[in-house]
Design an enzyme around this catalytic site. Structure first.
Site, mmCIF file in Angstrom:
data_model
loop_
_atom_site.group_PDB
_atom_site.id
_atom_site.type_symbol
_atom_site.label_atom_id
_atom_site.label_comp_id
_atom_site.label_asym_id
_atom_site.label_seq_id
_atom_site.Cartn_x
_atom_site.Cartn_y
_atom_site.Cartn_z
ATOM 1 N N LYS A 62 0.836 -1.204 0.000
ATOM 2 C CA LYS A 62 0.000 0.000 0.000
ATOM 3 C C LYS A 62 0.879 1.266 0.000
ATOM 4 O O LYS A 62 2.102 1.177 0.196
ATOM 5 C CB LYS A 62 -0.914 -0.043 1.232
ATOM 6 N N TYR A 102 -12.680 -2.688 -2.834
ATOM 7 C CA TYR A 102 -13.204 -2.671 -1.459
ATOM 8 C C TYR A 102 -14.736 -2.562 -1.441
ATOM 9 O O TYR A 102 -15.303 -1.928 -0.548
ATOM 10 C CB TYR A 102 -12.583 -1.511 -0.683
ATOM 11 N N PHE A 110 -15.051 4.050 8.071
ATOM 12 C CA PHE A 110 -13.675 4.409 7.694
ATOM 13 C C PHE A 110 -13.457 4.386 6.179
ATOM 14 O O PHE A 110 -12.358 4.657 5.705
ATOM 15 C CB PHE A 110 -12.660 3.471 8.378
ATOM 16 N N ARG A 138 -2.047 -14.783 3.800
ATOM 17 C CA ARG A 138 -2.774 -14.110 4.878
ATOM 18 C C ARG A 138 -2.024 -14.281 6.209
ATOM 19 O O ARG A 138 -1.928 -13.349 7.006
ATOM 20 C CB ARG A 138 -4.195 -14.670 5.005
ATOM 21 N N THR A 144 -5.431 -7.832 10.453
ATOM 22 C CA THR A 144 -5.751 -6.513 9.869
ATOM 23 C C THR A 144 -5.287 -5.375 10.777
ATOM 24 O O THR A 144 -4.730 -4.374 10.311
ATOM 25 C CB THR A 144 -7.287 -6.395 9.662
ATOM 26 N N ARG A 155 2.612 -7.116 8.864
ATOM 27 C CA ARG A 155 1.982 -6.049 9.652
ATOM 28 C C ARG A 155 2.527 -6.010 11.081
ATOM 29 O O ARG A 155 2.682 -4.935 11.667
ATOM 30 C CB ARG A 155 0.466 -6.243 9.654
ATOM 31 N N ASN A 165 -1.652 -0.095 7.409
ATOM 32 C CA ASN A 165 -1.171 -1.459 7.679
ATOM 33 C C ASN A 165 -0.364 -2.074 6.532
ATOM 34 O O ASN A 165 -0.249 -3.294 6.409
ATOM 35 C CB ASN A 165 -2.306 -2.369 8.156
ATOM 36 N N HIS A 168 -1.692 -5.503 1.452
ATOM 37 C CA HIS A 168 -2.976 -6.188 1.233
ATOM 38 C C HIS A 168 -2.696 -7.603 0.721
ATOM 39 O O HIS A 168 -1.750 -7.816 -0.027
ATOM 40 C CB HIS A 168 -3.804 -5.449 0.170
ATOM 41 N N GLU A 179 -9.994 -10.305 -7.484
ATOM 42 C CA GLU A 179 -9.054 -9.184 -7.390
ATOM 43 C C GLU A 179 -7.993 -9.229 -8.488
ATOM 44 O O GLU A 179 -7.606 -8.200 -9.032
ATOM 45 C CB GLU A 179 -8.394 -9.186 -6.004
HETATM 46 P P1 IDP Z 1 -7.730 -6.999 5.433
HETATM 47 O O1 IDP Z 1 -6.925 -5.949 4.695
HETATM 48 O O2 IDP Z 1 -6.925 -7.624 6.540
HETATM 49 O O3 IDP Z 1 -8.340 -8.026 4.518
HETATM 50 P P2 IDP Z 1 -10.342 -5.739 5.672
HETATM 51 O O4 IDP Z 1 -11.314 -5.940 6.785
HETATM 52 O O5 IDP Z 1 -10.669 -6.344 4.343
HETATM 53 O O6 IDP Z 1 -8.924 -6.241 6.188
HETATM 54 O O7 IDP Z 1 -10.142 -4.182 5.518
HETATM 55 C C1 IDP Z 1 -9.494 -3.654 4.384
HETATM 56 C C2 IDP Z 1 -8.610 -2.509 4.818
HETATM 57 O O8 IDP Z 1 -9.419 -1.479 5.359
HETATM 58 C C3 IDP Z 1 -7.629 -2.846 5.923
HETATM 59 O O9 IDP Z 1 -6.471 -3.521 5.492
HETATM 60 C C4 IDP Z 1 -7.326 -1.451 6.464
HETATM 61 O O10 IDP Z 1 -6.411 -0.778 5.591
HETATM 62 C C5 IDP Z 1 -8.682 -0.795 6.351
HETATM 63 N N1 IDP Z 1 -9.417 -0.880 7.624
HETATM 64 C C6 IDP Z 1 -10.072 -1.949 8.128
HETATM 65 N N2 IDP Z 1 -10.621 -1.671 9.324
HETATM 66 C C7 IDP Z 1 -10.326 -0.387 9.578
HETATM 67 C C8 IDP Z 1 -10.624 0.515 10.663
HETATM 68 O O11 IDP Z 1 -11.285 0.170 11.644
HETATM 69 N N3 IDP Z 1 -10.125 1.775 10.561
HETATM 70 C C9 IDP Z 1 -9.402 2.214 9.504
HETATM 71 N N4 IDP Z 1 -9.104 1.415 8.453
HETATM 72 C C10 IDP Z 1 -9.555 0.134 8.499
HETATM 73 MG MG MG Z 2 -9.860 -7.859 3.098
#
Ligand code: IDP
Ligand code: MG
Length: 203
Positions: A62, A102, A110, A138, A144, A155, A165, A168, A179
């Site tokens: 990212k 997304y 968010f 993963r 996450t 991470r 973070n 992805h 994707e």
């Molecule tokens: P993942 O990236 O581990 O699959 P997802 O739930 O798919 O997690 O969320 C996608 C992305 O959205 C996360 O990697 C992070 O960058 C962002 N994100 C998820 N939850 C939050 C939050 O509570 N606050 C801010 N950003 C978030």
């Molecule tokens: Mg995800």
């Protein structure tokens, strides 16, 4: 001739595994072991889970990871684990692409700041290939929320807050296929023979 039929059958099952593991598992459960694996079926590998060495997943560094010059270290982790890089590019992502990527998060509070973050600079997006690459990626990427990510994960080693973070990785086989099609054209992905393939997985 029988060997050829067995080989073709096995390839078909492996292909089916990459697309629909549940269907493949229920299908192979109805066949005799000899047809599925021949002599090797009696060996140490379970005949119900032939390794699909062509499974693919999408991994992206990212904007924060690119800004912090972490691209090389992240690629190195996937290379040294034994996965094969089959696609790689750097781009400034459009909001349109991100909204598709997304799509499940559109209703989250968010979401606007996620779009802002992901369009704040270039990303490096990759497709990695290998046995169980979706699940293993993963695990390598970690939780996450970096506060809950294990040390040793990307991470867990490189980030402190969920809003930055670093990386992805697709979360399922279906997600990975969706994707990869979203981010890459078919001709941008290369099928190539990796000389150490038989050292990283029984094929
Ligand atoms: P993942 O990236 O581990 O699959 P997802 O739930 O798919 O997690 O969320 C996608 C992305 O959205 C996360 O990697 C992070 O960058 C962002 N994100 C998820 N939850 C939050 C939050 O509570 N606050 C801010 N950003 C978030
Ligand atoms: Mg995800």
């Amino acid at each position: 001739m029988i060997l050829l039929q067995r080989c073709l059958f096995k390839r078909t099952i492996q292909h089916l595994y990459s697309r629909s593991p549940d269907t493949a598992k229920s299908l192979v459960s109805g066949f005799p072991a000899a047809l599925l694996g021949g002599r090797r079926a009696a060996g140490h590998r379970s005949i119900s889970t032939p390794p699909d060495v062509r499974e693919r997943t999408l991994v992206a560094v990212k904007p924060d990871g690119v800004q912090r010059r972490l691209v090389g270290q992240i690629i190195q982790r996937f290379e040294q684990r034994g996965f094969k890089l089959v696609g790689l590019k750097m781009l400034q992502v459009s909001e349109d692409l991100l909204s598709q990527h997304y799509c499940e998060l559109r209703a989250k509070p968010f979401y606007p700041s996620l779009l802002h973050y992901m369009t704040s600079g270039p990303v490096v997006v990759m497709v990695w290939e290998g046995h169980n690459v979706v699940q293993t990626s993963r695990t390598m990427v970690g939780h996450t929320n970096p506060a809950e990510a294990q040390a040793g994960t990307v991470r867990g080693d490189f980030s402190i807050h969920v809003s930055r973070n670093v990386v992805h990785a697709s979360d399922s086989l279906e997600g990975a296929q969706r994707e990869i099609q979203l981010w890459f054209r078919g001709k941008e992905l290369l099928s190539w023979d990796c000389c150490d393939q038989t050292s990283t997985c029984e094929v």
